[in-house]
Design an enzyme around this catalytic site. Structure first.
Site, mmCIF file in Angstrom:
data_model
loop_
_atom_site.group_PDB
_atom_site.id
_atom_site.type_symbol
_atom_site.label_atom_id
_atom_site.label_comp_id
_atom_site.label_asym_id
_atom_site.label_seq_id
_atom_site.Cartn_x
_atom_site.Cartn_y
_atom_site.Cartn_z
ATOM 1 N N TYR A 1 -57.015 14.115 -83.958
ATOM 2 C CA TYR A 1 -56.389 14.659 -82.756
ATOM 3 C C TYR A 1 -55.620 15.901 -83.202
ATOM 4 O O TYR A 1 -54.650 15.788 -83.952
ATOM 5 C CB TYR A 1 -55.408 13.649 -82.133
ATOM 6 C CG TYR A 1 -56.068 12.466 -81.468
ATOM 7 C CD1 TYR A 1 -56.506 11.363 -82.206
ATOM 8 C CD2 TYR A 1 -56.236 12.429 -80.086
ATOM 9 C CE1 TYR A 1 -57.102 10.271 -81.583
ATOM 10 C CE2 TYR A 1 -56.824 11.333 -79.451
ATOM 11 C CZ TYR A 1 -57.262 10.264 -80.210
ATOM 12 O OH TYR A 1 -57.853 9.187 -79.593
ATOM 13 N N PRO B 1 -57.424 11.065 -70.854
ATOM 14 C CA PRO B 1 -58.141 10.344 -71.910
ATOM 15 C C PRO B 1 -57.512 10.410 -73.310
ATOM 16 O O PRO B 1 -57.967 9.703 -74.213
ATOM 17 C CB PRO B 1 -59.526 11.009 -71.915
ATOM 18 C CG PRO B 1 -59.332 12.342 -71.280
ATOM 19 C CD PRO B 1 -58.199 12.193 -70.318
ATOM 20 N N LYS C 1 -57.304 4.923 -73.292
ATOM 21 C CA LYS C 1 -56.831 3.674 -72.695
ATOM 22 C C LYS C 1 -57.634 3.169 -71.480
ATOM 23 O O LYS C 1 -57.550 1.992 -71.136
ATOM 24 C CB LYS C 1 -55.375 3.844 -72.224
ATOM 25 C CG LYS C 1 -54.384 3.941 -73.338
ATOM 26 C CD LYS C 1 -54.086 2.574 -73.923
ATOM 27 C CE LYS C 1 -53.663 2.691 -75.351
ATOM 28 N NZ LYS C 1 -54.296 1.826 -76.272
#
Ligand code: FAD
Ligand code: DHB
Length: 392
Positions: A200, A292, A296
């Site tokens: 990420y 997103p 979850k």
């Protein structure tokens, strides 16, 4: 036609609910507007919490996932040219599994069809009637014929754009919404994995995410304008953007390949309360949406139907409304935790079009703290892996 539970929508929520009810000896009919082929080929989620994995395994749906899914024990946060590992398993004793949503759907459909489930694709003109009475009805068209289904309960598992939520009485319903000024550009690539864990990344030009599907297919996303046109993005332009956003001074590099799918999704946070009115109950994206970033949505849908199947079992086997009465409150506790986490991850990792230099400094400070403090890392890890589902 008559059944106990009418389920609207054959996404993760609807299919799992019909399977759980079947295991409890409760009859259901599932109505889906799209074709089986469309349901089985729409590319969406990839990250399964351990709660979802446990549920799939415990209910006989996990065989292919155990073979083809890959367990990940950590994720990386990337910013300022460096990657920082969050060790999920060391911090929480739990892990996530990367296994695509459409593969989960294929597995569920195969098992439901083998059990001769009443699962109808390509239905049209679905409408909910007599929801105030003890015998709600669902009217729809299938195979050119008008049909009528009478039932004890209607469960709206028809996603954000379905019809069920709108059938809740307006005066009772309270909606909470936030729309983000950005979306995600998603690609599927024929290439080997660039990393053994998800990355990420936060960059001044925007967020980027490196995920995977298999040894030969990778899933990647980058923040974009929600109205972005994929045709404006050549493969070269996409790779340049991803390489810039994933800049790294530690020798890591992006593995490129043929891009064979491009799509853009918008991002919003949304919750409707309550999730039940009389004999109409909502589950999954029909009741709530998360951006997103926290991975979850599908997991929340699974947690909802886990609660719902127990509530319906308590009704049918113990003749008690108790768990149906508390369903909305019980589900919303987990929903709001996931809403907060997804909003927080999104804000920490995306650039805001109107973000001031002050906000950018705060964002970087939060990231630095998150990868340095064990307590902060634990907060992220606990939320990312999710808490166990309530299974009785
Ligand atoms: P849906 O999957 O939307 O299913 C609803 C079904 O109802 C659909 O098949 C629809 O055709 C049908 N339907 C609609 N209207 C009607 C009607 N009137 N009558 C009958 N049927 C109807 N979640 C995660 O947990 N992890 C992730 O990693 C993740 N990544 C994501 C990445 C992206 C890019 C996106 C877009 C989503 C991601 N999600 C993720 C979210 C996840 O995909 C959704 O939350 C999940 O699909 C919700 O399942 P559902 O069954 O509630 O709804
Ligand atoms: C994927 C999707 C997500 O939303 C996420 O946070 C991580 C991975 C994926 O599609 O692989």
């Amino acid at each position: 036609m008559r059944t106990q539970v009418a389920i609207i929508g054959a996404g993760p929520a609807g299919l799992m609910l019909s399977h759980l009810l079947h295991l409890q000896g409760i009859e259901s009919v599932v109505l889906e507007t799209r074709s089986q082929q469309a349901v089985e080929s729409t590319i969406r989620a990839g990250v399964l919490e351990q709660g979802t994995v446990d549920l799939l395994n415990q209910t006989g749906l996990g065989e292919r996932m155990r073979r083809e899914g890959v367990q990940h024990h950590g994720i990386r946060l990337a910013f300022g040219g460096q990657q920082h590992r969050i060790d999920l398993t060391e911090l929480t004793d739990r892990a996530i599994t990367v296994y695509a949503q459409h593969e989960v759907l294929k597995d569920m459909i195969a098992v439901r069809q083998a059990a001769q489930a009443q699962l109808y694709f390509e239905v049209e003109q679905v409408s909910l009637q007599a929801l105030d009475s003890e015998r709600p009805q669902v009217h729809y068209r299938h195979a050119g014929e008008q049909r009528q289904l009478s039932c004890d309960f209607v469960i709206g598992c028809d996603g954000f754009h379905g019809i069920s939520r709108a059938a809740m009485p307006g005066g009772l319903r309270q909606d909470y919404t936030r729309t983000y000024p950005f979306g995600w550009f998603g690609i599927l690539v024929e290439a080997p994995p660039s990393s053994d864990e998800l990355i990420y990344a936060r960059h001044a030009r925007g967020f980027a995410l490196i995920s995977t599907r298999s040894a030969g297919v990778q899933r990647m996303y980058f923040q974009c304008d929600p109205a972005e046109n994929v045709d404006q993005w050549s493969d070269d332009r996409i790779w340049n953007e991803l390489e810039t956003r994933l800049e790294n001074h530690d020798g890591w590099s992006l593995k490129k390949g043929r891009i064979f799918q491009k799509n853009v999704v918008g991002m919003r946070s949304f919750v409707t309360e309550p999730m039940r009115c009389k004999r109409l109950l909502l589950a999954g994206d029909a009741a709530h949406i998360v951006p997103p970033t926290g991975a979850k949505g599908l997991n929340l849908a699974m947690a909802d139907v886990c609660l719902l199947s127990q509530a319906l079992e308590t009704f049918y086997l113990r003749k008690s409304w108790r768990r149906l009465d508390s369903y909305s409150d019980d589900a919303l506790k987990r929903v709001w935790r996931a809403e907060h986490f997804s909003w927080w991850m999104t804000n920490m990792l995306h650039t805001h079009p109107d973000g001031s230099p002050f906000q950018q400094r705060l964002q970087l400070s939060e990231l630095q703290y998150t990868v340095k403090s064990r307590s902060a890392m634990t907060v992220l890890a606990e939320n990312y892996v999710g808490s166990p589902f309530q299974m009785s």
